[in-house]
Design a protein around this motif. Sequence first.
Motif, PDB file in Angstrom:
ATOM      1  N   VAL A  42      -9.782  16.566   4.748  1.00 28.82           N
ATOM      2  CA  VAL A  42     -11.206  16.256   3.830  1.00 28.82           C
ATOM      3  C   VAL A  42     -10.965  16.468   2.312  1.00 28.82           C
ATOM      4  O   VAL A  42     -10.098  18.015   2.951  1.00 28.82           O
ATOM      5  N   SER A  43     -10.704  16.200   1.785  1.00 32.30           N
ATOM      6  CA  SER A  43     -10.205  16.407   0.872  1.00 32.30           C
ATOM      7  C   SER A  43     -11.503  18.193   0.090  1.00 32.30           C
ATOM      8  O   SER A  43     -12.516  18.118   0.031  1.00 32.30           O
ATOM      9  N   ASP A  44     -10.982  18.778  -1.247  1.00 29.50           N
ATOM     10  CA  ASP A  44     -11.792  19.270  -1.764  1.00 29.50           C
ATOM     11  C   ASP A  44     -13.336  18.660  -2.570  1.00 29.50           C
ATOM     12  O   ASP A  44     -12.808  18.365  -3.946  1.00 29.50           O
ATOM     13  N   ASP A  45     -14.216  18.394  -2.003  1.00 30.67           N
ATOM     14  CA  ASP A  45     -15.124  16.973  -2.731  1.00 30.67           C
ATOM     15  C   ASP A  45     -16.920  17.887  -1.868  1.00 30.67           C
ATOM     16  O   ASP A  45     -16.634  17.657  -0.697  1.00 30.67           O
ATOM     17  N   LEU A  46     -16.972  18.691  -2.302  1.00 28.08           N
ATOM     18  CA  LEU A  46     -18.582  18.737  -2.149  1.00 28.08           C
ATOM     19  C   LEU A  46     -18.774  17.488  -0.929  1.00 28.08           C
ATOM     20  O   LEU A  46     -19.455  17.944  -0.088  1.00 28.08           O
ATOM     21  N   ASP A  47     -18.683  16.000  -2.017  1.00 27.17           N
ATOM     22  CA  ASP A  47     -19.593  15.492  -0.561  1.00 27.17           C
ATOM     23  C   ASP A  47     -18.620  14.358   0.396  1.00 27.17           C
ATOM     24  O   ASP A  47     -19.694  14.927   1.591  1.00 27.17           O
ATOM     25  N   ALA A  48     -17.888  14.696   0.280  1.00 34.90           N
ATOM     26  CA  ALA A  48     -16.636  15.053   0.916  1.00 34.90           C
ATOM     27  C   ALA A  48     -16.944  15.000   2.340  1.00 34.90           C
ATOM     28  O   ALA A  48     -17.047  15.310   3.542  1.00 34.90           O
TER      29      ALA A  48
END
Length: 404
Positions: free
Chosen positions: A220-226
Motif C-alpha cells: 500500500v502507498s504512503d497515504d493515510l486513507d489507503a
Amino acid sequence: MLSVAEAQARIRAAFQRLGSEQVGLTAALGRVLAEDVVARVTQPPVAVSAMDGYAVRAADVASVPARLRVVGSAPAGGAYAGNVGAGQAVRIFTGGPLPAGADTIVIQEDTTADGDAVVVKEGAARGTYVRPAGLDFRAGEALLAKGRLLTSRDIGIAAAMNVPWLRVTRRPRIAVLATGDEVVMPGDAIGPNQIVSSNGLSLSAFATACGAEAIHLGIVSDDLDALRRSAAGAAGADLLVTSGGASVGDHDLVQAALSSAGMTLDFWKIAMRPGKPLMFGRIGLTAVLGVPGNPVSTLVCALMFLKPAIDVMLGRTEAEQPPPTALLGRDLPQNDSREDYLRSRLSYDAHGRLVATPFDKQDSSMLSLMAKSDCLVVRAPRAPAIKAGAAVAIVLLSGGCLSI
C-alpha cells in the motif's frame, strides 16, 4: 526504549492459545497437538519373531547340534494354530506370531534344513529374538503430548497407534501488509525511484514456516486513507504485521493511520539493532506488530517477536532452553546502548568447536548477507570489546520446521 526481553514478554502476554480443529494424519505434519494422543492398540498385539528362523523350545536347543521335527510355519500375517511340543520346531518369519509352547527363536543362519526336520547348530536362550506383546507400546498409553509440533516421526507413531485423526491447534491467521511508495512487487515495472519489495513475501513465508496461515495484503502507498483501507483487510486476523512506515519520517504514516483506525499503542521503539522502530498495539480483536522496512530488520524482528507470538497462539510447549553459544570468529569492538544482532557464518575449528564469525558489514539493507548467514551473534547493550575465541550467545536461523 524497551529492552528486547521486555518487548518479547509484553508480546507473549498479549496472546493466548487458539482453539482446536480435527485433521487427518495426511494433513497433520507441522501442526501442534491440542490434546494428548493415546494408543488405541497394543504393539505388537502378541509376541512375535524378530528374525527369520524357527520357533522352538529353549530346552530343546540347550545342547547342540539338535535335530527337531518341523511341524508347521508362522508367516507374518499368519499363525501356527498348534502347540510346539518337545523336539518340535515351527518355521517362522519376521513379524510372525510366536506359536504356543515355543519360547525362543533360532535364526535361520544357525540351522540346516533336512527334509521335514531342521538341525540346530547354535543354541538360543529363552526369549532370544522374541518381541513380547506391548514391547513398543500398549493400548491406553499416551505417546504424543499436547503442545507437540508434529514431525514425520510423530505421524508414523500416530498411525501405528491406530489413530487416524488428530486434534490440533488452529493455525493463527497473520495478515501481512507492506508499505511504501518506493517499493513494487517482484516482476512489476520498476520506476526510476523504486526498488523491488521483499518484505511482504518474506514475512508471509516466515509466518507459514512458523505454523501460521499468512494473508498477504500486498503493498500500500504512503497515504493515510489507503493505509486505513488496507488495514481493514486484516479484520478477522489474529495479528496484522506491517512492514515499513513505523519510523518518524514525514512519509512514515503507519502508526498515524492505524491510530486513526482505532489502534491502541502498547509500545514503540526497541533498544536493538537492527529493528529499533518496532511497534506493537491492537485494533479491536486484532493485534498489530509493525516492523521496520529494511529487509534485514524485518526478518530479525520476525524471528525475535513474531515467532514468539505465533508460538503462544499455537500453544507450543517446548521447554525454555538457554541460548546456544559458539566461539567468536573475529574481534568485535565495544557495543553501544542497543542489543545487537550480527549476521554471522558458522564453522568448526580444528577441535570440532562451533565458531560464529560475524560479517564485516552489518547494514540492515543488505539482504544478501542474511541469505548467507547461519546465525545471529547477540551482544548485550554496552558490551565491552571482545576478542576472537570468546564464547558468545547466538540465535540460529534454522531449526525444526522453521528456516529464515
